[in-house]
Design an enzyme around this catalytic site. Structure first.
Site, mmCIF file in Angstrom:
data_model
loop_
_atom_site.group_PDB
_atom_site.id
_atom_site.type_symbol
_atom_site.label_atom_id
_atom_site.label_comp_id
_atom_site.label_asym_id
_atom_site.label_seq_id
_atom_site.Cartn_x
_atom_site.Cartn_y
_atom_site.Cartn_z
ATOM 1 N N ASP A 188 44.541 53.867 46.915
ATOM 2 C CA ASP A 188 44.392 54.209 45.313
ATOM 3 C C ASP A 188 45.788 54.611 44.852
ATOM 4 O O ASP A 188 45.960 55.730 44.908
ATOM 5 C CB ASP A 188 43.290 54.946 44.879
ATOM 6 C CG ASP A 188 43.120 54.894 43.428
ATOM 7 O OD1 ASP A 188 43.938 54.415 42.988
ATOM 8 O OD2 ASP A 188 42.325 55.878 43.181
ATOM 9 N N HIS A 222 42.342 31.717 32.445
ATOM 10 C CA HIS A 222 41.854 31.213 34.009
ATOM 11 C C HIS A 222 42.640 29.780 33.965
ATOM 12 O O HIS A 222 43.373 29.274 33.082
ATOM 13 C CB HIS A 222 40.506 31.019 34.309
ATOM 14 C CG HIS A 222 39.925 32.328 34.692
ATOM 15 N ND1 HIS A 222 40.282 32.791 35.941
ATOM 16 C CD2 HIS A 222 38.883 33.118 34.129
ATOM 17 C CE1 HIS A 222 39.712 34.173 35.992
ATOM 18 N NE2 HIS A 222 38.705 33.886 35.164
ATOM 19 N N ASP A 260 46.427 27.273 38.679
ATOM 20 C CA ASP A 260 46.498 28.281 39.777
ATOM 21 C C ASP A 260 47.344 28.241 41.003
ATOM 22 O O ASP A 260 47.802 28.934 41.509
ATOM 23 C CB ASP A 260 44.951 28.478 40.075
ATOM 24 C CG ASP A 260 44.105 29.115 39.246
ATOM 25 O OD1 ASP A 260 44.562 29.910 38.411
ATOM 26 O OD2 ASP A 260 42.628 29.566 39.621
#
Length: 408
Positions: free
Chosen positions: A68, A138, A167
């Site tokens: 993290d 997208h 993509d």
């Protein structure tokens, strides 16, 4: 055969922040050709979902560290990874890595940069400086804004080719190409640089041919969608349904190929087969656009008389430019007989380099998914963290809730 150390990108270290399809595709391309790719994943948290609708299936050849960077100790680990890397792949919206303290200036600043040889690849959907820069999107959305979707064939509305164009072609592959260009330039200058990729611009660049053809009023793309040679208007460049519900592709654009196709096609039909008014196609009428609707109907009815494999056998070995539309399983079986296409259902890396091909077994589906943090300990060991640095990771939860429980 080559070994992993002789592949073109052997020795290149890549840090890939976990993301959706385009970033992982770029990372997999680099890994397939020898790069050491480390994916940075979010560490597991109790009650927190992974944040994606599907697992990353483009993780072949990579390693994963779950850490993290929002914790001080986690950020230090990520910085150390990037400081030693040749390439960073940033799949986030503009400003995300800057807010984490991992922006380009941290590494590439001319005076204080921590890794001035870093190729910092930034991959987004919408252009970084455009009005949509902060919106979610997208593949279909990027394709829509590129202008390409409006040109694609389809009955009543454009049909989209899965999520391949924006993509993967305009995003992942374009990102990998940009990285390779920057690495080549680094040989001359000794300096890294930021590589900006957005999928709208990427797919537009890839579509230069249809855009230029349309601007120059060439016949390949009609003034209206579905009226040109390549956009579904020409009956001799289309897909047809056969008697068994499967399909044949027809692409005989050139007169000599159309001649071959028509001769074999007509020879497979009854001698009196025609439309209601007796119309039958002639070779000389190929580019008579007024007859195209009739020709399309004729071909539709003709193909419907026999199953797909009948037509495939009829045209096999000819210059008719007519081949069957294969299922994924059928295509895999065909690829198994081609040294350049792989030997299984998972596509092999391409292009294939003759002198330094990958010395590895054909890829399998199980190797495409990588568990989050599968190599965390291995990578931390390589970074040479001190005991106090490791304690900080545990104490701050930088490795996730599971790591804290294990430590306790």
């Amino acid at each position: 055969m080559s070994t992993s150390t002789s592949l073109p990108l052997a020795g290149i270290k890549v840090v890939e922040f976990a993301g959706l399809a385009p970033g992982p595709m770029a990372g997999m391309i680099l890994a397939d050709f020898g790069a050491d790719v480390v994916r940075i994943d979010r560490p597991p948290r109790a009650g927190v979902a992974a944040g994606s609708i599907a697992p990353d299936v483009l993780a072949r050849g990579k390693r994963s560290i779950a850490v993290d960077p929002k914790t001080a100790s986690g950020l230090a680990v990520v910085r150390r990874l990037v400081e030693r890397a040749d390439v960073l792949i940033d799949p986030f919206r503009p400003g995300v890595l800057e807010r984490l303290g991992l922006g380009p200036d941290v590494f590439l600043d001319e005076n204080e940069g921590k890794n001035k040889r870093l190729v910092y690849a930034r991959l987004v959907g919408f252009p970084r400086t455009g009005p949509h820069r902060d919106m979610a999107g997208h593949d279909l959305n990027y394709l829509a804004l590129s202008g390409v979707l409006s040109m694609l064939p389809g009955e009543g509305k454009p049909a989209f080719p899965l999520n391949i164009l924006a993509d993967f072609a305009g995003g992942g592959v374009m990102c990998a190409m940009g990285i390779l260009l920057a690495l080549m330039e680094r040989h001359r200058s000794g300096r890294g640089q930021v590589v900006n990729i957005d999928m709208v611009s990427g797919v537009r660049y890839l579509s230069s041919y249809p855009f230029l053809s349309s601007l120059l009023s060439l016949l390949t793309f009609g003034e209206k969608r579905g009226t040109g040679l390549l956009d579904g208007g020409a009956p001799f460049y289309n897909v047809y349904t056969c008697a068994d519900g499967r399909w044949m592709s027809v692409g005989c654009l050139e007169p000599q190929f159309y001649r071959t196709f028509l001769k074999r096609f007509l020879g497979a039909l009854p001698s009196d087969f025609s439309l209601e008014d007796g119309w039958r196609p002639f070779e000389a009428d190929q580019h008579d656009t007024e007859s195209w609707p009739r020709l399309k109907t004729f071909l539709e009815r003709g193909f419907a008389m026999h199953p797909r494999d009948y037509w495939a056998k009829l045209f096999d070995g000819s210059d008719a430019c007519a081949v069957p539309v294969l299922s994924a399983a059928e295509a895999a079986a065909l690829a198994a007989g081609s040294s350049s296409s792989g030997t299984g259902s998972v596509p092999s890396p391409h292009p294939r380099l003759e002198r330094t091909p990958p010395d590895a077994p054909p890829p399998v589906a199980a190797e495409s998914v990588l568990a989050r943090g599968a190599h965390t300990e291995e990578i931390l060991e390589e970074l040479g963290l001190t005991a106090s640095e490791r304690d900080a990771l545990w104490r701050e939860g930088a490795l996730g809730d599971q790591a804290i429980v294990a430590k306790l």
